[in-house]
Structure formats: structure tokens, C-alpha cells
Design an enzyme around this catalytic site. Structure first.
Site, PDB file in Angstrom:
ATOM      1  N   HIS A   1      37.419  34.557  47.016  1.00 18.63           N
ATOM      2  CA  HIS A   1      38.798  35.157  46.664  1.00 18.63           C
ATOM      3  C   HIS A   1      39.595  33.911  46.892  1.00 18.63           C
ATOM      4  O   HIS A   1      40.334  34.051  47.819  1.00 18.63           O
ATOM      5  CB  HIS A   1      38.974  36.614  46.275  1.00 18.63           C
ATOM      6  CG  HIS A   1      37.624  36.959  45.637  1.00 18.63           C
ATOM      7  ND1 HIS A   1      37.916  37.388  44.578  1.00 18.63           N
ATOM      8  CD2 HIS A   1      37.213  37.576  46.485  1.00 18.63           C
ATOM      9  CE1 HIS A   1      37.436  38.501  43.991  1.00 18.63           C
ATOM     10  NE2 HIS A   1      36.066  38.311  44.990  1.00 18.63           N
TER      11      HIS A   1
ATOM     12  N   GLU B   1      42.756  33.802  45.884  1.00 18.04           N
ATOM     13  CA  GLU B   1      43.481  33.878  45.799  1.00 18.04           C
ATOM     14  C   GLU B   1      44.071  35.283  46.980  1.00 18.04           C
ATOM     15  O   GLU B   1      45.330  34.829  46.865  1.00 18.04           O
ATOM     16  CB  GLU B   1      43.605  34.892  43.959  1.00 18.04           C
ATOM     17  CG  GLU B   1      43.076  36.107  44.949  1.00 18.04           C
ATOM     18  CD  GLU B   1      41.329  36.347  44.199  1.00 18.04           C
ATOM     19  OE1 GLU B   1      40.632  35.416  44.591  1.00 18.04           O
ATOM     20  OE2 GLU B   1      40.544  37.363  44.338  1.00 18.04           O
TER      21      GLU B   1
ATOM     22  N   CYS C   1      33.892  34.571  41.291  1.00 19.53           N
ATOM     23  CA  CYS C   1      32.742  35.258  42.146  1.00 19.53           C
ATOM     24  C   CYS C   1      32.541  35.605  40.574  1.00 19.53           C
ATOM     25  O   CYS C   1      32.054  35.045  40.524  1.00 19.53           O
ATOM     26  CB  CYS C   1      33.932  37.096  42.420  1.00 19.53           C
ATOM     27  SG  CYS C   1      32.472  37.103  43.420  1.00 19.53           S
TER      28      CYS C   1
HETATM   29  N1  GLN Z   1      29.682  41.816  40.910  1.00 17.11           N
HETATM   30  C1  GLN Z   1      29.445  40.671  41.779  1.00 17.11           C
HETATM   31  C2  GLN Z   1      28.877  40.404  42.899  1.00 17.11           C
HETATM   32  O1  GLN Z   1      29.029  41.626  43.958  1.00 17.11           O
HETATM   33  C3  GLN Z   1      30.517  39.902  41.601  1.00 17.11           C
HETATM   34  C4  GLN Z   1      31.777  40.322  42.773  1.00 17.11           C
HETATM   35  C5  GLN Z   1      32.815  39.972  42.759  1.00 17.11           C
HETATM   36  O2  GLN Z   1      33.522  39.196  42.154  1.00 17.11           O
HETATM   37  N2  GLN Z   1      33.629  39.827  43.625  1.00 17.11           N
HETATM   38  O3  GLN Z   1      28.298  39.972  43.417  1.00 17.11           O
END
Ligand code: GLN
EC number: 6.3.4.2
Length: 547
Positions: A519, A521, A380
Site C-alpha cells: 500500500h 498510499e 494489493c
Molecule cells: N484480499 C486480498 C488479500 O488478502 C487483498 C488485500 C488488500 O487489497 N489489502 O490478499
């Protein structure tokens, strides 16, 4: 109709109720039953989405896009049952539903009270999907006696009373402190905790007692007698080297048998524990060791990256190695050379995160990994920063950055290669967000499909070109830079099905450099390690043999 097991805690918090619930779920599955696990949290936040990871640990996201408590992650990791938004509820959510109904006039002018309106709302929640499984395990957050937990305790008391006899049981977790001076385990706090439960009308059927020392037979008898439970239903929970030993350990102590006895299920189906025996064997007998750095911001509280830590452990199990994780604070090298902080690790992982703090360090970590050919997994924000790094250092966009940081600072400083996403497609529907939607629940949340390029490294790792993974973010890599970046070797190897949203990037000329917008994970399990983590650890192992 499911049988219900209510899991409560007493004496102190953090006794591992979530783990005990998850392990019990796994044991019931091993005996051939279907299960679902639920968490009822007494706090007043509507969901943990807006709670600080420093305070509350990771936010666990479900396929259907709910931001939930990290205990749901344990449940999924142990049972493989995908959690749903209806598996987690807080007082805040219950109260806001009750108040919405009141405003709509649903209560026809009646006085709205905790009993029955709040408790009824909780009971309705418990019944959702109850006809789908054999056992519903419901964990109540906090400890008995907490003011905010009372409506939940009252609701489960009423619920068990409403159901036919024998349909609900209560399992209570307590602590037996050991007094070194007298060399004794003390049962009094457990007795008091059970009294507290009884005073609100709940008589536990099973007591799970956390203890550092073996519980002598005499003490077990005493607890059984004073707490009004059968002796076999006093189950010991000793400290474990790995949480993945919990199902077997609880089985040895007779927890699943005690549960089946409490429901009068006889003869009990024999359990097949081979999956957990294999998991335990892999945890206990690694054949090597790799060192992986997680470069993040919330390094003070490891729970903030709970699922990542576990997914790395699973990746280790798949490769039969121990993964030693070290947490490196990205802010340490925001302004200096990253090399002294990152040399010596076999792989680098940059996890998700919010806000600008520490991001220059993360960009440097990506650069270090790319140029030194160290395996890199960016998740992310970790993917977004890898793209920023490539834009700055490969594509000559020296001022590349994320719009997130400009928004935070209230001024424009960067060329936004990562921009605020305001419209996207979910299934067949369009989702729209406004620029100032920055509170809980306004992100791109939950499972989305992605299409992987044939012949890419990720397609090879996944063994397919069609995947779905869970998301939780507001910002997105801008497709406009694709051509420029791909020409320099950063391939967009996974895209949303409509081809508009970059889901995965990988560096072609590198042993292992992958960034994912989602994600992974959250979907890894000890008995089914996620392919990306499995292969990331394999790459780390290969790298460890080179250095
Ligand atoms: N802050 C970033 C976004 O909102 C990444 C979010 C995250 O890593 N879950 O896109």
C-alpha cells in the site's frame, strides 16, 4: 519528558479533531519541536482491523504492523512522523490487556475496577516513549459525555495531576452553530460542552471553535468568560477548501501561539512555514486537471480509501495539476462491458479490497487499461486482479482466479494464480499462519523490504532498487506462473528479498501499467508525494494530452 496536549471534542462528532491535532503537530514542528501524535479510541473493538470500511473508513497500517484508525494517516501526512503500534489504542485493547493480567494473577487477587486498573493501563500507555519527543499530542475519540469515553477522560485527568504542574494542557474542539433566522452564532452548546468537561475535572486551556461564520469579538469574549479560558485561547476553525491549508489557517488564528502560551514557553521560537506555504500554493494554483477513476467496492464511503485519495492529491501537487477523482463501482460492469464506464478517464486505479464481490469488474478494468493503454495502478487486490487478467487473457489460463474467492465460496472454481500465503519471512524470523486464520491481525502486515529489478520502470520511478513498503493481505501472487506471464509481457519487477514473493508487476509494452502488492498510499505526504503516485499522475497527465 514530553509536554502533553490532550485533544477532546464536544457538541457534535466529526468536527475534525484529527485534522486539528495533525495541523497542530505540524505547527509545533515548524517551530523546531519534535512531536508524536496518538489516538485513544473509546470503542470496544480491539483494533479497527476487523471493522467494516463502510462503517469505520480505511484501516491505516503502521510500519510495525498495527491496524489503526485512519486519523493516524492524517498525523503521518502532516508531520511525516511514522506512526507506531503504540500510537493507537482502543478501550477493547485496554480491557483485554487488563483481563489478561487478571487471568495471569498479576493483580494478586485484588478486585479489578475501572479506577484504578483500567485508568492505570491507559496512563501507562500514554507514557510510552514520552522521553523521546518535545510534545506528545493525544486525541481522545468520540465526544465528551459518551459513556464509553469516561475511563479515558478520567485517565487523562489523573495523568495531568500526576505530572508536574505545567506539563499537560487540554484543548477542546466545539461547534458554534449559526442560526440564520437570527443571524447569530450560538455559544451555548460550547458552554455546555465545557461544563461537561469541567464536571469530570478537566478545565480546557484552549478552545477550538468550528464555525461557518467569522466569530465576532463579542462572542469570543463571551466564550472566554463563560468557559474560563483566555480570550486568545479561543481559536476559530473555519471551513477550508483543502485540508492542507489547515496548518497555515490554524497558525493565522493563533493556535500554536496559544499552545505555547498555555505551557508558558517564552519567548516562542519563530515558525518556519515555508513547507506549508508551498503546499498551499500547489493546491490553490494547479495548472491543469486530470480525471482518474478509482474502481472499487466501497465507493459509497470515500473514507474507505482515504489515503489513496490523499496520495493522488499529493501526486497532483507534484505535477501541479488538480486530480479529479471519480469513484466507479466495480459491480456495475461485473457482467457487462467496462468500456462505457471507463472511457474518458485519464488513468485508472484499482485499490485494495477483500472478498469476491466486484472482482470480475476489477479484472475488466485491468483489461480495459491494459488493452487501451490507459495508465493503471493496481494496489494489493488491484495488483492481484491485474495478474488474474493477464493469466486469463494473455497466458491462456481461462479459469485463473484467487484462492480467496474459492475459500469464500467454499468450493474450488479457479486455477489459483493468487494463493493463500501461510509461511513467509519477516526480518530473520519465519511467520506461519493456518488455513483458517481469517480474523484480525493474521495477515502479512506492516513494512517489508522489496528488491526491484534494475532497469525496470519501477526502479526508475523510485530511483533505487531497494524499497520498503507497508503490507496488509493474506493472499499472494504465485511465483509458479512467473515464467508464463513474463513471456507474455507481465514482468515481475519487484520481489521480496528472498525472491519468493512477487511484490510488483508491470506490463512492459504499455505507457504505465503497474501493480503493487503493498500500500504505497500509506506513505505519501503532501510535502513528499510518493514516487508511484507522482509518476502515475504524470502518466495520467501525459495521457490527457493525447486524448
Ligand atoms: N484480499 C486480498 C488479500 O488478502 C487483498 C488485500 C488488500 O487489497 N489489502 O490478499
Amino acid at each position: 519528558m514530553a509536554r502533553f496536549i490532550f485533544i477532546t471534542g464536544g457538541v457534535v462528532s466529526s468536527l475534525g479533531k484529527g485534522l486539528a491535532s495533525a495541523a497542530l503537530g505540524a505547527l509545533l514542528q515548524a517551530r523546531g519541536y519534535s512531536v508524536r501524535l496518538r489516538k485513544l479510541d473509546p470503542y470496544l473493538n480491539v483494533d479497527p482491523g476487523t471493522m467494516s470500511p463502510f462503517e469505520h473508513g480505511e484501516v491505516f497500517v503502521t510500519d510495525d504492523g498495527a491496524e489503526t484508525d485512519l486519523d493516524l494517516g492524517h498525523y503521518e501526512r502532516f508531520t511525516g512522523v511514522a506512526a507506531r503500534s503504540t500510537d493507537s489504542v482502543s478501550s477493547g485493547r485496554i480491557y483485554s490487556t487488563v483481563l489478561e493480567k487478571e487471568r495471569r494473577g498479576d493483580y494478586l487477587g485484588k478486585t479489578i475496577q475501572v479506577v484504578p486498573h483500567v485508568t492505570n493501563e491507559i496512563k501507562d500507555f500514554l507514557d510510552i516513549g514520552a522521553d523521546e519527543v518535545d510534545f506528545m499530542l493525544c486525541e481522545i475519540g468520540g465526544t465528551v459525555g459518551d459513556i464509553e469515553g469516561l475511563p479515558f477522560f478520567e485517565a487523562i485527568r489523573q495523568f495531568s495531576h500526576d505530572k508536574p504542574r505545567g506539563q499537560c494542557i487540554f484543548m477542546h474542539l466545539t461547534l458554534l452553530p449559526y442560526l440564520a433566522a437570527s443571524g447569530e452564532l450560538k455559544t451555548k452548546p460550547t458552554q455546555h460542552s465545557v461544563k461537561e468537561l469541567q464536571s469530570i475535572g478537566i478545565a480546557p486551556d484552549i478552545l477550538v471553535c468550528r464555525s461557518e461564520q467569522p466569530i465576532p469579538e463579542k462572542e469570543r469574549e463571551k466564550i472566554a468568560l463563560f468557559c474560563n479560558v483566555r480570550k486568545e485561547a479561543v481559536v476559530a476553525a473555519y471551513d477550508l477548501k483543502s485540508i492542507y491549508e489547515a496548518p497555515l489557517a490554524y497558525h493565522e488564528q493563533g493556535l500554536d501561539q496559544a499552545v505555547l502560551d498555555a505551557f508558558d514557553i517564552s519567548p516562542a521560537p519563530r515558525p518556519d512555514l515555508s513547507v506549508w506555504e508551498d503546499v498551499k500554493d500547489r493546491v490553490e494554483h494547479p495548472e491543469g486537471d486530470v480525471k482518474i477513476a478509482i474502481v472499487g467496492k466501497y465507493v459509497q464511503l470515500e473514507d474507505a480509501y482515504k489515503s489513496i485519495k490523499e496520495a493522488l492529491t499529493h501526486g497532483g501537487m507534484a505535477n501541479r495539476v488538480k486530480v479529479s477523482v471519480e469513484w466507479v463501482d466495480a459491480e456495475l460492469f461485473d457482467r457487462e462491458d467496462a468500456a462505457p464506464h471507463l472511457e474518458g478517464y485519464h488513468a485508472i486505479l484499482v485499490p485494495g479490497g477483500f472478498g469476491e464481490r466486484g472482482t470480475e469488474g476489477k479484472i475488466k478494468a485491468a483489461e480495459f487499461a491494459r488493452t487501451r493503454k490507459v495508465p493503471y495502478l493496481g494496489i494489493c487486490l488491484g495488483m492481484q486482479m491485474a495478474v488474474v487478467e493477464a493469466a486469463r487473457n494473455l497466458a491462456d489460463l481461462g479459469d485463473a482466479g484467487s484462492e480467496e474467492f474459492d475459500h469464500e465460496a467454499g468450493k474450488k472454481r479457479f486455477t489459483p494464480v493468487v494463493y493463500h500465503l501461510k509461511e513467509w519471512v519477516q526480518g530473520n524470523a519465519k511467520v506461519k499462519r493456518k488455513a483458517d486464520d481469517d480474523k484480525g491481525g493474521t495477515m502479512r502486515l506492516g513494512a517489508y523490504d522489496a528488491v526491484l529489478s534494475a532497469g525496470s520502470r519501477v526502479a526508475e520511478i523510485y530511483g533505487t532498487t531497494a524499497i520498503d513498503e507497508r503490507h496488509r493481505h493474506r493472499y499472494e501472487v504465485d511465483l509458479d506462473y512467473r515464467e508464463q506471464l513474463e513471456a507474455k509481457g507481465l514482468k515481475f519487477s519487484g520481489m521480496s528479498p528472498d525472491g519468493k514473493l512477487p511484490e510488483i508487476v508491470e506490463v512492459s509494452d504499455h505507457p504505465w501499467f503497474i501493480g503493487v502488492q503493498f500500500h504505497p498510499e500509506l506513505k505519501s505526504k503532501p510535502f513528499a508525494p510518493h514516487p508511484l503516485f507522482r509518476d502515475f499522475v504524470r502518466a495520467a497527465l501525459e495521457n490527457s494530452r493525447l486524448v
